[in-house]
Design a protein around this motif. Sequence first.
Motif, PDB file in Angstrom:
ATOM      1  N   HIS A   1      59.835 -69.684 -35.357  1.00 35.46           N
ATOM      2  CA  HIS A   1      59.084 -68.705 -34.346  1.00 35.46           C
ATOM      3  C   HIS A   1      60.196 -67.666 -34.253  1.00 35.46           C
ATOM      4  O   HIS A   1      60.446 -66.286 -33.960  1.00 35.46           O
ATOM      5  CB  HIS A   1      58.985 -69.418 -33.080  1.00 35.46           C
ATOM      6  CG  HIS A   1      57.846 -69.060 -32.050  1.00 35.46           C
ATOM      7  ND1 HIS A   1      57.829 -68.372 -32.156  1.00 35.46           N
ATOM      8  CD2 HIS A   1      58.410 -67.879 -31.036  1.00 35.46           C
ATOM      9  CE1 HIS A   1      56.858 -67.812 -31.079  1.00 35.46           C
ATOM     10  NE2 HIS A   1      57.589 -67.151 -30.552  1.00 35.46           N
ATOM     11  N   TRP A   2      61.587 -67.900 -34.646  1.00 33.67           N
ATOM     12  CA  TRP A   2      62.588 -67.320 -33.863  1.00 33.67           C
ATOM     13  C   TRP A   2      63.293 -66.733 -35.448  1.00 33.67           C
ATOM     14  O   TRP A   2      63.361 -68.015 -35.909  1.00 33.67           O
ATOM     15  CB  TRP A   2      63.391 -67.014 -33.033  1.00 33.67           C
ATOM     16  CG  TRP A   2      62.724 -67.333 -31.700  1.00 33.67           C
ATOM     17  CD1 TRP A   2      61.655 -66.512 -31.372  1.00 33.67           C
ATOM     18  CD2 TRP A   2      63.437 -67.313 -30.474  1.00 33.67           C
ATOM     19  NE1 TRP A   2      62.058 -66.143 -29.739  1.00 33.67           N
ATOM     20  CE2 TRP A   2      62.753 -67.083 -29.325  1.00 33.67           C
ATOM     21  CE3 TRP A   2      64.111 -67.849 -30.061  1.00 33.67           C
ATOM     22  CZ2 TRP A   2      62.616 -66.670 -27.894  1.00 33.67           C
ATOM     23  CZ3 TRP A   2      64.717 -68.467 -28.536  1.00 33.67           C
ATOM     24  CH2 TRP A   2      64.423 -67.958 -27.324  1.00 33.67           C
TER      25      TRP A   2
ATOM     26  N   GLU B   1      60.707 -62.302 -27.344  1.00 32.95           N
ATOM     27  CA  GLU B   1      60.188 -62.452 -25.874  1.00 32.95           C
ATOM     28  C   GLU B   1      61.210 -61.877 -24.904  1.00 32.95           C
ATOM     29  O   GLU B   1      61.341 -61.904 -24.028  1.00 32.95           O
ATOM     30  CB  GLU B   1      60.250 -63.462 -25.231  1.00 32.95           C
ATOM     31  CG  GLU B   1      58.724 -64.753 -25.636  1.00 32.95           C
ATOM     32  CD  GLU B   1      59.010 -64.662 -27.695  1.00 32.95           C
ATOM     33  OE1 GLU B   1      58.145 -65.328 -28.028  1.00 32.95           O
ATOM     34  OE2 GLU B   1      59.614 -64.606 -28.083  1.00 32.95           O
ATOM     35  N   PHE B   2      62.262 -62.448 -25.577  1.00 34.47           N
ATOM     36  CA  PHE B   2      63.417 -62.216 -23.963  1.00 34.47           C
ATOM     37  C   PHE B   2      64.053 -60.780 -24.186  1.00 34.47           C
ATOM     38  O   PHE B   2      65.483 -60.037 -23.711  1.00 34.47           O
ATOM     39  CB  PHE B   2      64.686 -62.796 -23.787  1.00 34.47           C
ATOM     40  CG  PHE B   2      64.001 -64.393 -23.533  1.00 34.47           C
ATOM     41  CD1 PHE B   2      62.928 -64.279 -22.849  1.00 34.47           C
ATOM     42  CD2 PHE B   2      64.640 -65.429 -23.732  1.00 34.47           C
ATOM     43  CE1 PHE B   2      62.590 -65.250 -22.343  1.00 34.47           C
ATOM     44  CE2 PHE B   2      64.563 -66.819 -23.720  1.00 34.47           C
ATOM     45  CZ  PHE B   2      63.163 -67.239 -23.053  1.00 34.47           C
ATOM     46  N   LYS B   3      63.781 -60.084 -25.573  1.00 28.18           N
ATOM     47  CA  LYS B   3      64.103 -58.322 -25.717  1.00 28.18           C
ATOM     48  C   LYS B   3      65.796 -58.705 -26.297  1.00 28.18           C
ATOM     49  O   LYS B   3      66.775 -57.546 -25.432  1.00 28.18           O
ATOM     50  CB  LYS B   3      64.413 -57.477 -25.185  1.00 28.18           C
ATOM     51  CG  LYS B   3      62.309 -57.681 -25.078  1.00 28.18           C
ATOM     52  CD  LYS B   3      62.213 -56.183 -23.958  1.00 28.18           C
ATOM     53  CE  LYS B   3      60.441 -56.208 -23.970  1.00 28.18           C
ATOM     54  NZ  LYS B   3      59.642 -56.767 -23.580  1.00 28.18           N
ATOM     55  N   ILE B   4      66.349 -60.024 -26.489  1.00 24.45           N
ATOM     56  CA  ILE B   4      67.614 -59.612 -27.183  1.00 24.45           C
ATOM     57  C   ILE B   4      68.365 -60.055 -28.201  1.00 24.45           C
ATOM     58  O   ILE B   4      67.388 -61.637 -29.573  1.00 24.45           O
ATOM     59  CB  ILE B   4      68.192 -60.769 -26.357  1.00 24.45           C
ATOM     60  CG1 ILE B   4      69.703 -60.374 -25.867  1.00 24.45           C
ATOM     61  CG2 ILE B   4      67.763 -61.996 -25.652  1.00 24.45           C
ATOM     62  CD1 ILE B   4      70.713 -61.286 -24.846  1.00 24.45           C
ATOM     63  N   ILE B   5      69.245 -59.789 -29.314  1.00 19.15           N
ATOM     64  CA  ILE B   5      69.801 -60.128 -30.520  1.00 19.15           C
ATOM     65  C   ILE B   5      71.026 -60.902 -30.165  1.00 19.15           C
ATOM     66  O   ILE B   5      71.817 -59.939 -30.289  1.00 19.15           O
ATOM     67  CB  ILE B   5      69.728 -59.948 -31.396  1.00 19.15           C
ATOM     68  CG1 ILE B   5      68.179 -59.034 -31.736  1.00 19.15           C
ATOM     69  CG2 ILE B   5      70.378 -60.252 -33.053  1.00 19.15           C
ATOM     70  CD1 ILE B   5      68.512 -57.177 -32.941  1.00 19.15           C
TER      71      ILE B   5
ATOM     72  N   LEU C   1      72.970 -66.783 -26.678  1.00 21.14           N
ATOM     73  CA  LEU C   1      71.421 -66.801 -26.289  1.00 21.14           C
ATOM     74  C   LEU C   1      71.240 -67.774 -24.876  1.00 21.14           C
ATOM     75  O   LEU C   1      70.411 -67.347 -24.112  1.00 21.14           O
ATOM     76  CB  LEU C   1      70.807 -66.574 -27.504  1.00 21.14           C
ATOM     77  CG  LEU C   1      69.575 -67.108 -27.366  1.00 21.14           C
ATOM     78  CD1 LEU C   1      68.426 -65.916 -26.497  1.00 21.14           C
ATOM     79  CD2 LEU C   1      68.447 -66.651 -27.909  1.00 21.14           C
ATOM     80  N   VAL C   2      71.670 -69.033 -25.746  1.00 17.01           N
ATOM     81  CA  VAL C   2      72.081 -69.985 -24.124  1.00 17.01           C
ATOM     82  C   VAL C   2      72.879 -69.355 -22.575  1.00 17.01           C
ATOM     83  O   VAL C   2      71.760 -69.244 -21.882  1.00 17.01           O
ATOM     84  CB  VAL C   2      72.189 -71.152 -24.304  1.00 17.01           C
ATOM     85  CG1 VAL C   2      72.663 -71.563 -23.489  1.00 17.01           C
ATOM     86  CG2 VAL C   2      72.499 -71.807 -25.821  1.00 17.01           C
ATOM     87  N   ARG C   3      73.642 -68.651 -22.725  1.00 14.81           N
ATOM     88  CA  ARG C   3      74.347 -68.144 -21.750  1.00 14.81           C
ATOM     89  C   ARG C   3      73.156 -66.967 -21.361  1.00 14.81           C
ATOM     90  O   ARG C   3      73.525 -66.948 -19.494  1.00 14.81           O
ATOM     91  CB  ARG C   3      76.144 -67.580 -22.023  1.00 14.81           C
ATOM     92  CG  ARG C   3      76.463 -68.559 -22.678  1.00 14.81           C
ATOM     93  CD  ARG C   3      78.178 -68.303 -22.000  1.00 14.81           C
ATOM     94  NE  ARG C   3      78.501 -67.124 -22.918  1.00 14.81           N
ATOM     95  CZ  ARG C   3      79.175 -66.474 -23.902  1.00 14.81           C
ATOM     96  NH1 ARG C   3      78.941 -68.115 -24.383  1.00 14.81           N
ATOM     97  NH2 ARG C   3      79.187 -65.735 -24.432  1.00 14.81           N
ATOM     98  N   PHE C   4      72.922 -66.672 -21.952  1.00 13.97           N
ATOM     99  CA  PHE C   4      71.782 -65.336 -21.100  1.00 13.97           C
ATOM    100  C   PHE C   4      70.683 -65.803 -20.644  1.00 13.97           C
ATOM    101  O   PHE C   4      70.069 -65.362 -19.504  1.00 13.97           O
ATOM    102  CB  PHE C   4      71.436 -63.995 -22.238  1.00 13.97           C
ATOM    103  CG  PHE C   4      70.515 -63.443 -22.280  1.00 13.97           C
ATOM    104  CD1 PHE C   4      71.221 -62.484 -21.410  1.00 13.97           C
ATOM    105  CD2 PHE C   4      68.959 -63.956 -22.590  1.00 13.97           C
ATOM    106  CE1 PHE C   4      69.348 -61.047 -20.898  1.00 13.97           C
ATOM    107  CE2 PHE C   4      68.092 -63.261 -21.816  1.00 13.97           C
ATOM    108  CZ  PHE C   4      68.110 -61.870 -21.180  1.00 13.97           C
TER     109      PHE C   4
ATOM    110  N   ASN D   1      62.823 -71.634 -17.374  1.00 13.88           N
ATOM    111  CA  ASN D   1      61.629 -72.082 -17.401  1.00 13.88           C
ATOM    112  C   ASN D   1      60.322 -71.937 -18.699  1.00 13.88           C
ATOM    113  O   ASN D   1      59.900 -71.483 -19.615  1.00 13.88           O
ATOM    114  CB  ASN D   1      60.483 -71.506 -15.465  1.00 13.88           C
ATOM    115  CG  ASN D   1      61.737 -73.880 -15.476  1.00 13.88           C
ATOM    116  OD1 ASN D   1      61.476 -74.393 -15.764  1.00 13.88           O
ATOM    117  ND2 ASN D   1      60.826 -73.414 -13.880  1.00 13.88           N
ATOM    118  N   GLU D   2      60.827 -70.093 -18.863  1.00 16.58           N
ATOM    119  CA  GLU D   2      60.106 -69.229 -19.009  1.00 16.58           C
ATOM    120  C   GLU D   2      60.280 -70.022 -21.403  1.00 16.58           C
ATOM    121  O   GLU D   2      59.455 -69.360 -22.136  1.00 16.58           O
ATOM    122  CB  GLU D   2      60.454 -68.049 -20.041  1.00 16.58           C
ATOM    123  CG  GLU D   2      59.958 -66.995 -18.018  1.00 16.58           C
ATOM    124  CD  GLU D   2      60.511 -65.987 -18.074  1.00 16.58           C
ATOM    125  OE1 GLU D   2      60.205 -64.883 -18.894  1.00 16.58           O
ATOM    126  OE2 GLU D   2      60.944 -65.219 -16.784  1.00 16.58           O
TER     127      GLU D   2
END
Length: 358
Positions: free
Chosen positions: A299-300, A311-315, A321-324, A332-333
């Motif tokens: 999916h990613w 979905e989070f518009k981040i690479i 990524l987890v900290r973001f 929850n998202e």
Amino acid sequence: MTAEALKKQLKSRKDPGAMPDWGISTGSTLLNLACTGRPDVGMLARRYYLWVGDPGSGKTFITLTTLAEAANNPRFKGYSIIFHNAEEGAQMDFPRFFGKNMADRLQPPNASLSNPVHPTCLEDFYDTMAEWLQNGPCVYLLDSMDVLVPRAWLKKLEKDRRASAKGKEVGGSYGTEKARINSDRLRQVPGLLKAHDSILIVISQSRENIGFDAMFNPKTRGGGKAMTFYSSLELWTRVEGHYKKKVGEYQLEQGVKCGVRVKRNRITGRDRSVQVPIFHSYGIDDLGGCVDWLMAVGHWKMGKGGIDAGEFKIIAHRERLVRFIEEEKKQNELRLIVTDKWQEIEEAAELKREKRYE
């Protein structure tokens, strides 16, 4: 996204079956989905669950996290939370890993009983659990069944000691007595749990199987067949790998990749396997496990600068990524993304036929 918004979105998703509204999360979204098809609940109330696994595979840590989830769940506010630590093996910092609320509410099996309890007597376990249930609803964790022995075995042990001290020979063992007692006593447990809205979790150690059956089932456990027969879920854990980090000249282990297979499932009927990351300094890494799974199912994707979380518009790389996700309060998202993908995969595997019965 608030917890209330999450519940509303979950209600609009495919219902995996008629189930009570309340239960406990295991602390892992993926494991919850593997157990019940729901991201928020892994163990439903009114049931008995059996955990079997290799040493060091995380079964004690996950089940204690389940108790922590119960301690912080308003639905379990009036429940007693019992930890029957027969092995005396769980010696981690409970407030650090499971929170002060859980540490304060956790009780030993004989906390409010008038009669002393032998911690490793099999019959005492059943008697004690039944008394707790009659005093009110509870979540009861036994760690582990392997330590418990029949009362007759304890008497025989004392008799053998006296005989040995006098130079006399001692008799044989009670090898099948434990399975017989479990068969007799476990049949009463589902009714008691249902009557008192309670949950029983029993841990058992895996063993190397021997004989002809070993080529088909290399692992087995003790305690008899009744332990499986009366369980709503039978989960098997094993170590599938390790997390390591280089610190200076040293390669230090950070944690384990705990593989969990839901081998028997009376809730959804589905045999599913997931991987739960457990770090020595943190505990269950639910968010990291979700990220890993979204990568594993495609999916990613891994891009030039890290994981492309569309979905989070981040690479970003895994830890960033987890900290973001934590900083932006998007936990929850992320769980909803995982739930949608899980259900998409489950639906793709379904047999597309007309219903035989309306």
